[in-house]
Design a protein around this motif. Structure first.
Motif, PDB file in Angstrom:
ATOM      1  N   PRO A  38       0.831  -1.209   0.000  1.00  0.00           N
ATOM      2  CA  PRO A  38       0.000   0.000   0.000  1.00  0.00           C
ATOM      3  C   PRO A  38       0.865   1.259   0.000  1.00  0.00           C
ATOM      4  CG  PRO A  38       0.129  -0.889   2.204  1.00  0.00           C
ATOM      5  CD  PRO A  38       0.848  -1.862   1.299  1.00  0.00           C
ATOM      6  N   THR A  41       1.291   6.334   3.086  1.00  0.00           N
ATOM      7  CA  THR A  41       0.453   7.343   3.742  1.00  0.00           C
ATOM      8  C   THR A  41      -1.012   6.908   3.837  1.00  0.00           C
ATOM      9  OG1 THR A  41       0.176   8.463   1.619  1.00  0.00           O
ATOM     10  CG2 THR A  41       1.947   9.256   3.067  1.00  0.00           C
ATOM     11  N   ASP A  42      -1.390   5.818   3.173  1.00  0.00           N
ATOM     12  CA  ASP A  42      -2.762   5.291   3.239  1.00  0.00           C
ATOM     13  C   ASP A  42      -2.857   4.371   4.451  1.00  0.00           C
ATOM     14  OD1 ASP A  42      -5.256   4.213   2.912  1.00  0.00           O
ATOM     15  OD2 ASP A  42      -4.959   3.582   0.832  1.00  0.00           O
ATOM     16  N   ALA A  45      -5.189   1.269   4.360  1.00  0.00           N
ATOM     17  CA  ALA A  45      -4.674   0.147   3.569  1.00  0.00           C
ATOM     18  C   ALA A  45      -3.522  -0.548   4.286  1.00  0.00           C
ATOM     19  CB  ALA A  45      -4.229   0.636   2.188  1.00  0.00           C
TER      20      ALA A  45
END
Length: 119
Positions: A38, A41-42, A45
């Protein structure tokens, strides 16, 4: 040129051990490979991938293997990229500390040998 001695090879009819990764959750067809890589920064996820790792029967083997290989991207053994980096930093510091202790012990032993010769 052929040798008069037979070739010494292990028999090829022995069963090969099953690799630990065959039991991994990431090998499941339900999960797309992108799940494990992922965008850092997500956070949703990343946490989803780490959650899948937490239920994996070979999580620690995966983590150890990833650290030994120096994986820098993705989620491995329940650790994200930053956590893998932090573990490697701690390992390097521990290795440097151990090397310094061994160097000091060798120096102390050498000094003791020199004192014994002089005394």
């Amino acid at each position: 040129m052929t040798s008069i001695f037979p070739a010494r090879r292990a028999p090829d009819n022995l069963p090969r051990p099953v690799h630990w990764a065959t039991a991994a959750v990431c090998r499941d067809d339900e999960n797309h490979p992108d799940v494990w890589f992922p965008v850092p920064t997500d956070l949703v996820a990343v946490e989803y991938a780490k959650g899948l790792c937490r239920r994996c029967p070979v999580q620690m083997r995966c983590r150890t293997d990833a650290l030994n290989r120096g994986e820098e991207h993705g989620v491995w053994g329940g650790l994200d990229e930053g956590e893998l980096r932090d573990v490697r930093k701690v390992r390097r510091a521990a290795a440097a500390k151990q090397a310094a202790r061994e160097k000091q012990a060798a120096q102390d032993q050498q000094d003791a040998g020199e004192l014994a010769k002089a005394g």
